[in-house]
Motif scaffolding. Structure first.
Motif, short mmCIF file in Angstrom:
data_model
loop_
_atom_site.label_atom_id
_atom_site.label_comp_id
_atom_site.label_asym_id
_atom_site.label_seq_id
_atom_site.Cartn_x
_atom_site.Cartn_y
_atom_site.Cartn_z
N ILE A 152 0.81 -1.20 0.00
CA ILE A 152 0.00 0.00 0.00
C ILE A 152 0.85 1.26 0.00
CG2 ILE A 152 -0.22 0.32 2.49
CD1 ILE A 152 -3.13 0.49 0.04
N ALA A 153 2.06 1.16 0.52
CA ALA A 153 2.92 2.33 0.57
C ALA A 153 3.91 2.38 -0.58
CB ALA A 153 3.70 2.33 1.90
N ALA A 154 3.68 1.55 -1.60
CA ALA A 154 4.63 1.46 -2.71
C ALA A 154 4.61 2.67 -3.60
CB ALA A 154 4.36 0.21 -3.54
N ASP A 155 3.64 3.60 -3.39
CA ASP A 155 3.59 4.77 -4.24
C ASP A 155 4.56 5.85 -3.77
OD1 ASP A 155 2.12 5.20 -1.93
OD2 ASP A 155 0.87 6.73 -2.88
N GLN A 156 5.24 5.64 -2.64
CA GLN A 156 6.20 6.64 -2.17
C GLN A 156 7.32 6.78 -3.19
OE1 GLN A 156 7.48 5.74 1.79
NE2 GLN A 156 5.43 5.79 2.66
N GLY A 157 7.53 8.00 -3.64
CA GLY A 157 8.54 8.25 -4.65
C GLY A 157 8.05 8.02 -6.06
N PHE A 158 6.80 7.64 -6.23
CA PHE A 158 6.23 7.43 -7.56
C PHE A 158 5.55 8.71 -8.04
CE2 PHE A 158 2.58 6.52 -10.25
CZ PHE A 158 3.12 5.70 -11.22
N PRO A 159 5.78 9.09 -9.31
CA PRO A 159 6.66 8.45 -10.28
C PRO A 159 8.05 9.09 -10.28
CG PRO A 159 5.30 10.07 -11.40
CD PRO A 159 4.91 10.12 -9.93
N ALA A 160 9.04 8.32 -10.63
CA ALA A 160 10.41 8.81 -10.69
C ALA A 160 10.93 8.90 -12.11
CB ALA A 160 11.31 7.88 -9.86
N PRO A 216 4.75 -4.57 -13.79
CA PRO A 216 3.64 -4.01 -13.01
C PRO A 216 4.11 -2.98 -11.98
CG PRO A 216 4.21 -6.16 -12.15
CD PRO A 216 5.09 -5.95 -13.36
N ASP A 217 4.61 -1.85 -12.47
CA ASP A 217 5.14 -0.83 -11.56
C ASP A 217 4.40 0.50 -11.67
OD1 ASP A 217 5.96 -0.06 -14.07
OD2 ASP A 217 8.11 -0.32 -13.70
N GLY A 218 3.36 0.55 -12.50
CA GLY A 218 2.58 1.78 -12.62
C GLY A 218 3.04 2.72 -13.71
N TYR A 219 4.14 2.38 -14.37
CA TYR A 219 4.68 3.28 -15.40
C TYR A 219 4.09 3.01 -16.79
CZ TYR A 219 7.97 5.06 -11.99
OH TYR A 219 8.52 5.66 -10.87
N VAL A 388 -6.29 0.85 -17.33
CA VAL A 388 -5.88 -0.31 -16.56
C VAL A 388 -4.36 -0.37 -16.56
CG1 VAL A 388 -7.97 -1.62 -17.06
CG2 VAL A 388 -5.97 -1.90 -18.53
N ALA A 389 -3.82 -1.02 -15.54
CA ALA A 389 -2.38 -1.25 -15.43
C ALA A 389 -2.13 -2.75 -15.46
CB ALA A 389 -1.85 -0.65 -14.12
N PRO A 390 -0.89 -3.18 -15.62
CA PRO A 390 -0.62 -4.62 -15.56
C PRO A 390 -1.02 -5.20 -14.21
CG PRO A 390 1.27 -3.43 -16.47
CD PRO A 390 0.32 -2.40 -15.93
N ALA A 391 -1.52 -6.42 -14.20
CA ALA A 391 -1.87 -7.09 -12.95
C ALA A 391 -0.64 -7.16 -12.06
CB ALA A 391 -2.38 -8.50 -13.24
N VAL A 397 0.18 2.48 -5.78
CA VAL A 397 0.43 3.14 -7.06
C VAL A 397 -0.88 3.27 -7.83
CG1 VAL A 397 1.58 2.88 -9.30
CG2 VAL A 397 2.82 2.37 -7.19
N VAL A 398 -1.70 2.21 -7.81
CA VAL A 398 -3.00 2.28 -8.47
C VAL A 398 -3.84 3.41 -7.88
CG1 VAL A 398 -5.19 1.06 -8.82
CG2 VAL A 398 -3.03 -0.15 -9.16
N ALA A 399 -3.81 3.53 -6.55
CA ALA A 399 -4.58 4.57 -5.88
C ALA A 399 -4.11 5.96 -6.29
CB ALA A 399 -4.49 4.40 -4.36
N ARG A 400 -2.79 6.14 -6.39
CA ARG A 400 -2.25 7.45 -6.79
C ARG A 400 -2.67 7.78 -8.22
NH1 ARG A 400 2.48 10.71 -6.49
NH2 ARG A 400 1.81 12.69 -7.42
#
Length: 456
Positions: A152-160, A216-219, A388-391, A397-400
């Motif tokens: 859930i906290a994987a969006d920290q620093g996204f996007p770089a 699947p990194d949101g990019y 949509v993003a990759p599964a 990241v999806v939330a952001r």
């Protein structure tokens, strides 16, 4: 209470094998193996029928309640639990249930979260400390989110770095225009360039495959539409992606209804007159579409089935090519998108007979009735698009991305432009978009089956 912590830890370790077995079982119920890998084709069919547990079904109140169960004493680790399994709510709730049984709250003390790390195992370290009620509520919520939604906290620093939006249409198409307008707003809000990558052809299969196989990194995002996620699985015997499992819904974008159009040279002004002429000339009237199995092709198949007509289908490379031949009189009738057709209707080059779907007339064409008004509610080609993003893209990241896309869609200049195109915004939560995709998968599957359209 050190003694209590040791006892709790011992109890948890003793019961851990049983918990892992429960996780393995519940993960399989959700259609994945205990390691997060997809199941066999036969298992997929069974999993698809099971709607009981979906990540979108977990409400904030349930998260808080589950987190409350974690208000116990010290444990150091839950060894061997793949973080991907905890995305499945039954597995997560199994974890919480065991913790609830094994860990008890010390009198007057609240275990405070010191660290949560994620990888091949989930490690939770807590220690007793005094805290007031507000701190307790915040901890419970955070802990529940962490357990039920690892990453859930994987969006920290996204996007770089720059992002890309993959589109299944060529430059200049309606989907391309949507992607570029939203992309410009995302670039401004995220502080990174957003590149639109066009991969036209094969009913969006090339674009969908590229995103399904992306990291699947949101990019990487796909501007998905009805053919990609709802029609292709029913039309094509084999696809290089799984429409229901290869993607993580981010947000809906737009919904639209096309128009039933005729050439000005055709002596008809109503749907009833068109039906009468087609019956009098079976197999003689021709219609164009962007290809076999497209929304516009299936819409015309609906019209044929409803009235027992025989029309000649001529596939084109795009809707724009099809409408040009309709204007030139080389075809007589077709269904096409309002964004493509409205300017020609206003200029008198084409005649619009009906809005194919929905219950409301188009503000730009107030004199054109809906098919439902004409007694044909089944003549419905309402379609949509969304991101949509990759599964496997981290939920944070999806939330952001969802927040930024929804804000972009709700901008007044975009809404004004969308109205001119005859579209309706449908930006919302990932769960809402997931529900739409699922419903449309079933709806269009029935349309394809009734039309008997298949492609090898």
């Amino acid at each position: 209470m050190p003694g209590h912590a040791v006892s709790s830890r011992s109890s948890l370790v003793t019961r851990w094998p049983a918990l892992r077995a429960r996780c393995r079982s519940t993960a399989q119920t959700c259609g994945r193996s205990a390691t997060g890998a997809p199941l066999s084709a036969s298992s997929k069919t069974s999993a698809r029928r099971s709607r009981t547990w979906r990540p979108s079904a977990i409400r904030p109140s349930r998260l808080a309640a589950a987190g409350a169960r974690l208000a116990g004493s010290s444990i150091d680790a839950l060894p061997g639990l793949d973080a991907g399994q905890l995305w499945h709510p039954p597995c997560a709730l199994s974890v919480l249930s065991i913790l609830d049984d094994s860990l008890k709250t010390s009198g007057g003390h609240l275990p405070m979260l010191q660290s949560i790390t994620r990888g091949d195992s989930m490690n939770i370290a807590v220690t007793s400390a005094s805290a007031h009620a507000a701190q307790r509520r915040r901890l419970i919520t955070a802990l529940a989110l962490a357990v039920l939604h690892p990453g859930i906290a994987a969006d920290q620093g996204f996007p770089a770095r720059p992002l890309r939006i993959v589109v299944g249409g060529a430059t200049g198409t309606v989907d391309d225009a949507h992607a570029r307008k939203i992309g410009d707003r995302l670039a401004a809000s995220l502080g990174q360039p957003v590149i639109v990558e066009n991969r036209p052809g094969a009913s969006g299969i090339l674009a969908a495959e590229a995103v399904a196989n992306a990291k699947p990194d949101g990019y990487t995002l796909l501007l998905a539409n009805v053919p990609m996620l709802s029609i292709n699985p029913a039309v094509y015997r084999k696809l290089p992606y799984d429409a229901q499992r290869s993607f993580a819904p981010v947000s809906g974008l737009v919904r639209g209804t096309p128009l039933l159009l005729v050439s000005r040279a055709l002596p008809v002004r109503t749907v009833a007159e068109l039906v009468a002429l087609a019956r009098a000339r079976p197999g003689k009237l021709s219609y164009g579409s962007p290809g076999v199995g497209s929304v516009l092709h299936l819409a015309m198949k609906q019209l044929e089935q409803l009235h027992g007509l025989q029309l000649l289908h001529i596939p084109y490379r795009s809707g724009a090519d099809a409408v040009n031949d309709l204007i030139g009189g080389r075809t007589e009738v077709q269904v096409n998108w309002a964004a493509v057709a409205q300017p020609h209707v206003h200029a008198g080059r084409l005649r619009a007979l009906a809005v194919v779907g929905g219950v409301a007339r188009k503000p730009a064409l107030p004199d054109v009735p809906t098919a439902a008004e004409l007694g044909m509610p089944a003549f419905d080609a309402t379609a949509w698009s969304g991101f949509v993003a990759p599964a496997g893209t981290p939920p944070g990241v999806v939330a952001r991305l969802n927040r930024e896309i929804v804000a972009a869609v709700r901008a007044q200049d975009y809404l004004d432009w969308l109205t001119l195109l005859g579209g309706e915004p449908i930006a919302g939560t990932p769960a809402e978009f997931a529900h739409l995709i699922e419903a449309e998968f079933e709806r269009w599957g029935k349309v394809v089956q009734a039309a008997g359209v298949t492609v090898e």
